[in-house]
Design an enzyme around this catalytic site. Structure first.
Site, PDB file in Angstrom:
ATOM      1  N   GLU A 100     -10.348  13.073  -0.903  1.00  0.00           N
ATOM      2  CA  GLU A 100      -9.859  12.969   0.168  1.00  0.00           C
ATOM      3  C   GLU A 100      -9.860  14.450   0.921  1.00  0.00           C
ATOM      4  O   GLU A 100      -8.750  14.662   1.811  1.00  0.00           O
ATOM      5  CB  GLU A 100      -8.334  12.658   0.107  1.00  0.00           C
ATOM      6  CG  GLU A 100      -8.493  10.981  -0.456  1.00  0.00           C
ATOM      7  CD  GLU A 100      -7.535  10.507  -0.966  1.00  0.00           C
ATOM      8  OE1 GLU A 100      -6.100  11.446  -0.547  1.00  0.00           O
ATOM      9  OE2 GLU A 100      -7.230   9.247  -1.637  1.00  0.00           O
ATOM     10  N   GLU A 119     -11.526   2.527  -6.270  1.00  0.00           N
ATOM     11  CA  GLU A 119     -10.326   2.180  -6.324  1.00  0.00           C
ATOM     12  C   GLU A 119      -9.805   0.790  -5.767  1.00  0.00           C
ATOM     13  O   GLU A 119      -8.829   0.449  -5.411  1.00  0.00           O
ATOM     14  CB  GLU A 119      -8.972   3.427  -5.448  1.00  0.00           C
ATOM     15  CG  GLU A 119      -9.677   4.733  -6.004  1.00  0.00           C
ATOM     16  CD  GLU A 119      -8.611   6.081  -5.556  1.00  0.00           C
ATOM     17  OE1 GLU A 119      -7.535   5.184  -4.933  1.00  0.00           O
ATOM     18  OE2 GLU A 119      -8.484   6.993  -5.711  1.00  0.00           O
TER      19      GLU A 119
HETATM   20  O1  G3I Z   1       6.737  11.247 -12.176  1.00  0.00           O
HETATM   21  C1  G3I Z   1       7.695  10.089 -10.731  1.00  0.00           C
HETATM   22  C2  G3I Z   1       9.026   9.761 -11.275  1.00  0.00           C
HETATM   23  O2  G3I Z   1       9.316  11.680 -12.154  1.00  0.00           O
HETATM   24  C3  G3I Z   1       9.935   9.310 -11.066  1.00  0.00           C
HETATM   25  O3  G3I Z   1      11.042   8.687 -12.197  1.00  0.00           O
HETATM   26  C4  G3I Z   1       9.214   8.299 -10.086  1.00  0.00           C
HETATM   27  C5  G3I Z   1      10.803   7.343  -8.949  1.00  0.00           C
HETATM   28  O4  G3I Z   1       9.391   6.623  -8.064  1.00  0.00           O
HETATM   29  O5  G3I Z   1       7.983   8.357  -9.432  1.00  0.00           O
HETATM   30  C6  G3I Z   1       7.358   9.236 -10.347  1.00  0.00           C
HETATM   31  O6  G3I Z   1       6.195   9.435  -9.040  1.00  0.00           O
HETATM   32  C7  G3I Z   1       5.507   8.762  -8.943  1.00  0.00           C
HETATM   33  C8  G3I Z   1       4.377   8.923  -8.720  1.00  0.00           C
HETATM   34  O7  G3I Z   1       3.356   7.617  -8.544  1.00  0.00           O
HETATM   35  C9  G3I Z   1       4.164   8.740 -10.353  1.00  0.00           C
HETATM   36  O8  G3I Z   1       4.194   6.978 -11.229  1.00  0.00           O
HETATM   37  C10 G3I Z   1       5.608   8.869  -6.923  1.00  0.00           C
HETATM   38  O9  G3I Z   1       6.858   8.155  -6.742  1.00  0.00           O
HETATM   39  C11 G3I Z   1       4.680   7.876  -6.638  1.00  0.00           C
HETATM   40  O10 G3I Z   1       4.042   8.254  -5.157  1.00  0.00           O
HETATM   41  C12 G3I Z   1       3.403   8.170  -6.929  1.00  0.00           C
HETATM   42  O11 G3I Z   1       2.417   7.310  -6.514  1.00  0.00           O
HETATM   43  C13 G3I Z   1       0.905   7.190  -7.319  1.00  0.00           C
HETATM   44  C14 G3I Z   1       0.242   8.089  -5.330  1.00  0.00           C
HETATM   45  O12 G3I Z   1      -1.259   7.981  -5.609  1.00  0.00           O
HETATM   46  C15 G3I Z   1       0.247   9.300  -5.450  1.00  0.00           C
HETATM   47  O13 G3I Z   1       0.053   9.985  -4.457  1.00  0.00           O
HETATM   48  C16 G3I Z   1       0.607   6.219  -7.100  1.00  0.00           C
HETATM   49  O14 G3I Z   1       0.859   5.801  -8.756  1.00  0.00           O
HETATM   50  C17 G3I Z   1      -1.038   6.774  -7.283  1.00  0.00           C
HETATM   51  O15 G3I Z   1      -1.509   4.950  -7.591  1.00  0.00           O
HETATM   52  C18 G3I Z   1      -1.320   6.698  -6.266  1.00  0.00           C
HETATM   53  O16 G3I Z   1      -3.073   6.795  -6.269  1.00  0.00           O
HETATM   54  C19 G3I Z   1      -3.934   7.886  -5.422  1.00  0.00           C
HETATM   55  C20 G3I Z   1      -5.243   7.911  -5.840  1.00  0.00           C
HETATM   56  O17 G3I Z   1      -5.173   9.485  -6.612  1.00  0.00           O
HETATM   57  C21 G3I Z   1      -5.959   8.164  -4.392  1.00  0.00           C
HETATM   58  N1  G3I Z   1      -6.261   7.273  -3.537  1.00  0.00           N
HETATM   59  C22 G3I Z   1      -5.338   6.399  -3.004  1.00  0.00           C
HETATM   60  C23 G3I Z   1      -4.212   6.100  -4.893  1.00  0.00           C
HETATM   61  C24 G3I Z   1      -3.317   5.614  -3.892  1.00  0.00           C
HETATM   62  O18 G3I Z   1      -1.986   5.972  -3.179  1.00  0.00           O
END
Ligand code: G3I
Length: 370
Positions: free
Chosen positions: A159, A264
């Site tokens: 990205e 994805e």
């Molecule tokens: O790790 C913390 C955890 O400690 C906490 O308890 C929890 C509570 O909400 O949050 C956890 O972090 C989350 C993390 O995923 C791990 O589960 C974040 O809030 C959450 O925002 C994060 O989201 C991820 C996102 O990328 C963040 O950028 C999604 O799972 C993941 O599917 C998404 O993946 C991205 C690709 O890498 C790149 N392209 C877009 C795609 C979708 O956004």
């Protein structure tokens, strides 16, 4: 007279009994396997979360191993996880994923070395070009080096582009300039010479962003650095999948001599007022934001199935150029779309429902091979 409904009930009872009496018949084995169905065409991948990598549910593990032959870590190889402090790396979960892949014959796509999001928090305190360069170089060398000969491929840069095809104003662009993309590929190639190296983005099937992406690929190649493929993430919307742009993109990327992957894939069914997957973007909830809290209406279910069918027909038409199709999550319960761009919604973007049961979209995808 035995009615159709009774025959269906009888079928369910027989399936339940079969599962009870034959312990080796694991859940989900009655349905076709995506990985087998498309084995001569392209790889079929999924994103795996912590619980799945940890193999907390044996039925889920068996299901994943039966349906997919490629996997991308949803979060555990991102820099905030593997590089939590300036001089500390943590490969615990990433290493588990490597073991998972070896055990279940699943190739791992590392995700991702350089991305502006999910960076370690210490980056915010760095304000000098030298330190950003040191972080950038050490990070790629150490992480790509650690997984040398263990991951099949890397999303080296993720990205880096804006919607108009210009470079995104990330910390890397700010301190290292536009060449950071080429530099990242050069370092990854040095650290892991046999690993396939990809550029990955969302909306890069759209003409302007695609043009920017093509320029990036050309620049990397012109510098004598290797890039093996372009990943089109494929976060699309039901009834609005841009098939013409996708086909044009497959052709134009392939013409550069790189592989094309859908990395994805999911199809959003919930309301959203913008397109793409910019994780920084959010929406405010209102009464219409979560329209299907208990079930997806049949009309939307059918449209979802039709969209997936059209996509897979297109992928098959270009199977000489498309090498992998990865879904962003195993089933609807795992999808990031339940929490983005609004937290706590109920989304239905994948082929399997919350209990790993195949949806009509699963059968329409399988049907493209008939
Ligand atoms: O790790 C913390 C955890 O400690 C906490 O308890 C929890 C509570 O909400 O949050 C956890 O972090 C989350 C993390 O995923 C791990 O589960 C974040 O809030 C959450 O925002 C994060 O989201 C991820 C996102 O990328 C963040 O950028 C999604 O799972 C993941 O599917 C998404 O993946 C991205 C690709 O890498 C790149 N392209 C877009 C795609 C979708 O956004």
């Amino acid at each position: 007279m035995i009615s159709h409904r009774n025959i269906a009930k009888l079928g369910t009872i027989v399936l339940v009994l079969a599962n009870l009496t034959l312990p080796n018949v694991t859940f989900g084995q009655q349905i076709p396997s995506l990985r087998d169905t498309f084995k001569k065409d392209f790889g079929i991948g999924t994103a795996l979360n912590n619980a799945q990598i940890d193999e907390r549910d044996p039925q889920m593990t068996a299901f994943i191993a039966r349906q997919f032959n490629m996997a991308t870590p949803e979060n555990v190889m991102k820099s905030e996880v593997v590089h939590p402090k300036w001089d500390t790396y943590d490969f615990t979960m990433g290493d588990k994923l490597i073991d998972f892949g070896e055990k279940h014959n699943i190739k791992i796509n590392g995700h991702t070395l350089i991305w502006h999001s999910q960076l370690p928090s210490f980056i915010r305190g760095i304000k000098s070009q030298d330190s950003i360069r040191t972080f950038f170089t050490d990070h790629i060398k150490t992480v790509a080096g650690h997984y040398k000969d263990k991951v099949y491929s890397w999303d080296v840069v993720n990205e880096a582009l804006n919607e108009d095809g210009t470079m995104r104003k990330s910390v890397f662009l700010q301190y290292l300039g536009e060449d950071f993309v080429t530099e990242a590929f050069r370092l990854a190639q040095q650290a892991s010479p046999k690993t396939e190296l990809y550029y990955n983005d969302y909306n890069n099937e759209q003409p302007k962003k695609r043009a920017g992406c093509i320029e990036l690929v050309k620049k990397i190649k012109a510098a004598g650095v290797r890039i093996d493929g372009v990943g089109i993430q494929g976060h699309w919307h039901v009834g609005k999948v841009p098939l013409k742009d996708i086909e044009e993109s497959i052709l134009q990327y392939a013409a550069l001599g790189v592989k094309v992957m859908f990395t994805e894939l999911d199809i959003e069914v919930l309301p959203r007022n913008f397109q793409g997957a910019d994780v920084g973007q959010r929406m405010v909830a209102n009464e219409q934001s979560n329209p299907y809290p208990t079930a997806l209406p049949d009309s939307v279910q059918q449209q979802l199935a039709a969209d997936y069918e059209a996509l897979f027909k297109l992928f098959l038409k270009h199977k000489d150029k498309v090498t992998r199709v990865t879904f962003w999550g195993v089933n609807d319960a795992n999808s990031w779309l339940n929490n983005w761009p609004i937290r706590g919604r109920t989304s239905y973007p994948l082929l399997f429902d919350r209990k790993n049961q195949p949806k009509p979209a699963f059968y329409s995808v399988i049907g493209t091979k008939k």
